[in-house]
Design an enzyme around this catalytic site. Structure first.
Site, mmCIF file in Angstrom:
data_model
loop_
_atom_site.group_PDB
_atom_site.id
_atom_site.type_symbol
_atom_site.label_atom_id
_atom_site.label_comp_id
_atom_site.label_asym_id
_atom_site.label_seq_id
_atom_site.Cartn_x
_atom_site.Cartn_y
_atom_site.Cartn_z
ATOM 1 N N LYS A 1 0.274 -8.127 -2.575
ATOM 2 C CA LYS A 1 -1.027 -7.570 -2.963
ATOM 3 C C LYS A 1 -0.828 -6.156 -3.494
ATOM 4 O O LYS A 1 -0.222 -5.314 -2.824
ATOM 5 C CB LYS A 1 -1.969 -7.531 -1.762
ATOM 6 C CG LYS A 1 -3.341 -6.932 -2.102
ATOM 7 C CD LYS A 1 -4.338 -7.142 -0.979
ATOM 8 C CE LYS A 1 -4.432 -6.003 -0.014
ATOM 9 N NZ LYS A 1 -5.119 -4.815 -0.532
ATOM 10 N N THR B 1 -14.586 -5.711 5.285
ATOM 11 C CA THR B 1 -14.268 -5.953 6.699
ATOM 12 C C THR B 1 -14.377 -4.679 7.541
ATOM 13 O O THR B 1 -14.392 -4.747 8.765
ATOM 14 C CB THR B 1 -12.852 -6.533 6.845
ATOM 15 O OG1 THR B 1 -11.938 -5.623 6.253
ATOM 16 C CG2 THR B 1 -12.723 -7.875 6.171
ATOM 17 N N LYS C 1 -11.044 -5.003 -6.784
ATOM 18 C CA LYS C 1 -12.456 -5.104 -6.340
ATOM 19 C C LYS C 1 -13.431 -4.564 -7.371
ATOM 20 O O LYS C 1 -14.154 -3.587 -7.119
ATOM 21 C CB LYS C 1 -12.641 -4.354 -5.015
ATOM 22 C CG LYS C 1 -11.803 -4.865 -3.857
ATOM 23 C CD LYS C 1 -12.156 -4.134 -2.563
ATOM 24 C CE LYS C 1 -11.433 -4.661 -1.348
ATOM 25 N NZ LYS C 1 -10.006 -4.386 -1.301
ATOM 26 N N ARG D 1 0.450 -2.998 7.138
ATOM 27 C CA ARG D 1 1.145 -2.106 8.076
ATOM 28 C C ARG D 1 2.051 -2.801 9.080
ATOM 29 O O ARG D 1 3.141 -2.284 9.360
ATOM 30 C CB ARG D 1 0.118 -1.200 8.771
ATOM 31 C CG ARG D 1 -0.379 -0.098 7.847
ATOM 32 C CD ARG D 1 -1.603 0.584 8.372
ATOM 33 N NE ARG D 1 -2.764 -0.296 8.339
ATOM 34 C CZ ARG D 1 -3.997 0.088 8.643
ATOM 35 N NH1 ARG D 1 -4.214 1.328 9.022
ATOM 36 N NH2 ARG D 1 -5.002 -0.756 8.569
ATOM 37 N N ASP E 1 -19.451 -3.723 -11.242
ATOM 38 C CA ASP E 1 -20.163 -3.014 -12.310
ATOM 39 C C ASP E 1 -21.100 -4.033 -12.946
ATOM 40 O O ASP E 1 -21.268 -5.140 -12.411
ATOM 41 C CB ASP E 1 -19.137 -2.444 -13.323
ATOM 42 C CG ASP E 1 -19.654 -1.195 -14.044
ATOM 43 O OD1 ASP E 1 -20.823 -1.211 -14.469
ATOM 44 O OD2 ASP E 1 -18.896 -0.222 -14.174
ATOM 45 N N ASP F 1 -5.760 -6.483 -6.235
ATOM 46 C CA ASP F 1 -6.946 -6.235 -5.403
ATOM 47 C C ASP F 1 -7.654 -4.965 -5.855
ATOM 48 O O ASP F 1 -7.572 -3.930 -5.198
ATOM 49 C CB ASP F 1 -6.461 -6.124 -3.946
ATOM 50 C CG ASP F 1 -7.575 -5.879 -2.959
ATOM 51 O OD1 ASP F 1 -8.723 -6.242 -3.240
ATOM 52 O OD2 ASP F 1 -7.277 -5.326 -1.877
ATOM 53 N N ASN G 1 -21.162 -7.519 -18.034
ATOM 54 C CA ASN G 1 -20.309 -7.435 -19.217
ATOM 55 C C ASN G 1 -19.093 -6.546 -18.982
ATOM 56 O O ASN G 1 -17.977 -6.860 -19.410
ATOM 57 C CB ASN G 1 -21.124 -6.905 -20.409
ATOM 58 C CG ASN G 1 -20.289 -6.878 -21.662
ATOM 59 O OD1 ASN G 1 -19.708 -7.888 -22.047
ATOM 60 N ND2 ASN G 1 -20.198 -5.700 -22.283
ATOM 61 N N ASP H 1 0.837 -1.207 0.000
ATOM 62 C CA ASP H 1 0.000 0.000 0.000
ATOM 63 C C ASP H 1 0.873 1.258 0.000
ATOM 64 O O ASP H 1 0.999 1.962 1.008
ATOM 65 C CB ASP H 1 -0.965 -0.025 1.188
ATOM 66 C CG ASP H 1 -2.005 -1.120 1.034
ATOM 67 O OD1 ASP H 1 -2.333 -1.474 -0.115
ATOM 68 O OD2 ASP H 1 -2.476 -1.642 2.050
HETATM 69 O O1 C5P Z 1 -4.095 -3.304 8.052
HETATM 70 P P1 C5P Z 1 -3.087 -3.707 7.016
HETATM 71 O O2 C5P Z 1 -2.200 -2.604 6.582
HETATM 72 O O3 C5P Z 1 -2.348 -4.981 7.369
HETATM 73 O O4 C5P Z 1 -3.999 -4.061 5.761
HETATM 74 C C1 C5P Z 1 -3.524 -4.763 4.645
HETATM 75 C C2 C5P Z 1 -4.622 -4.819 3.595
HETATM 76 O O5 C5P Z 1 -5.766 -5.424 4.121
HETATM 77 C C3 C5P Z 1 -5.051 -3.436 3.093
HETATM 78 O O6 C5P Z 1 -4.488 -3.270 1.815
HETATM 79 C C4 C5P Z 1 -6.553 -3.497 3.014
HETATM 80 O O7 C5P Z 1 -7.002 -3.634 1.663
HETATM 81 C C5 C5P Z 1 -6.937 -4.750 3.747
HETATM 82 N N1 C5P Z 1 -7.729 -4.516 4.964
HETATM 83 C C6 C5P Z 1 -9.052 -4.891 5.004
HETATM 84 N N2 C5P Z 1 -9.787 -4.727 6.128
HETATM 85 C C7 C5P Z 1 -9.254 -4.176 7.228
HETATM 86 C C8 C5P Z 1 -7.906 -3.787 7.224
HETATM 87 C C9 C5P Z 1 -7.159 -3.988 6.067
HETATM 88 O O8 C5P Z 1 -9.570 -5.390 4.009
HETATM 89 N N3 C5P Z 1 -10.022 -4.019 8.286
#
Ligand code: C5P
Length: 238
Positions: free
Chosen positions: A33, A124, A62, A215, A65, A60, A68, A11
């Site tokens: 990812k 999530t 996501k 993170r 839409d 990732d 098609n 990220d």
């Molecule tokens: O929290 P962390 O930096 O480890 O998150 C890694 C990935 O997990 C992020 O890129 C995010 O897309 C996803 N994530 C999620 N739901 C959360 C926290 C992170 O889908 N609650």
């Protein structure tokens, strides 16, 4: 030796930062990812570079839409060689089935391996208040399992889900279904939201096939040591 159940989230918004983490982690991490932040900043180049480096990639983005458009978008992305791509299950059965069918047909036509296609069930980050605001009346967990089963019926290979729901999905969808759980943490970190309650080993123990960690590795004083600690922790889980 890398454990490909660990997927490290890149990220970042620059190539340099992403490449420098991948180089630092070296052979200890084989799966990355690439999400919206990095892809929308640097584009396809990062996926091609990771594949050249011999890494596996979960792209990732996501998609959500009409059937098609999602299917065509995935077929365009297939050129990059990502190993996993994803769509929102809330796009519905027809969207998921069209996407899965078209990807398979396109891979067969090109004579290349078909990437895995997985569905995001309920984000999530959605808490009970968000869920209620959307007018939803079933329990979040019931919706997650229902959408996971729908994704499987549509021919998808798995889901992205919270570690909290991994055991239920594993029970409902069987041993081969991919369950990718993000937001997991190393033991000892302070939880900063509801979904971040599982350690990597706990998430796998609950039935996850892969864990996505961002993170806790990226922001560690020593990212290599942080990744190695996670790899050691999960090595105890078969
Ligand atoms: O929290 P962390 O930096 O480890 O998150 C890694 C990935 O997990 C992020 O890129 C995010 O897309 C996803 N994530 C999620 N739901 C959360 C926290 C992170 O889908 N609650």
């Amino acid at each position: 030796m890398a454990d490909d159940r660990l997927i490290v989230a890149l990220d970042y918004h620059t190539m340099e930062n992403a490449q420098s983490l991948v180089r630092a982690l070296g052979a200890s991490v084989s799966y990355y990812k690439v999400g919206m932040e990095l892809y929308y900043s640097v584009g396809a180049e990062i996926v091609r570079w990771l594949k050249q480096e011999g890494k596996q990639v979960f792209l990732d983005l996501k998609l959500h839409d009409i059937p098609n458009t999602v299917a065509s978008g995935l077929c365009s992305l297939m050129n990059l060689g990502a190993d996993i791509m994803n769509v929102h299950a809330s796009g519905g059965y027809t969207m998921m089935k069209t996407a899965a069918d078209r990807l398979r047909e396109e891979a067969a036509r090109r004579g290349q391996a078909c990437p895995k296609l997985i569905a995001v069930t309920v984000l999530t980050s959605i808490n009970q208040a968000d869920w209620d605001d959307l007018g939803q009346t079933v329990q979040i967990k019931s919706a997650v399992v229902r959408w996971a089963k729908l994704a499987q019926k549509a021919g998808l290979d798995g889901v992205v889900a919270s570690p909290n729901e991994a055991a239920l999905i594993r029970g409902a969808c069987g041993p081969d279904f991919l369950i990718v759980t993000p937001g997991v943490r190393q033991a000892g970190d302070g939880a900063d939201d509801q979904s971040r309650i599982a350690t990597p080993a706990q998430a796998l123990g609950e039935g996850a096939s892969h864990i996505v960690v961002g993170r806790p590795i990226r922001q560690a004083a020593d990212p290599v040591a942080a990744a190695e600690a996670i790899i050691k922790e999960i090595s105890a889980v078969k």
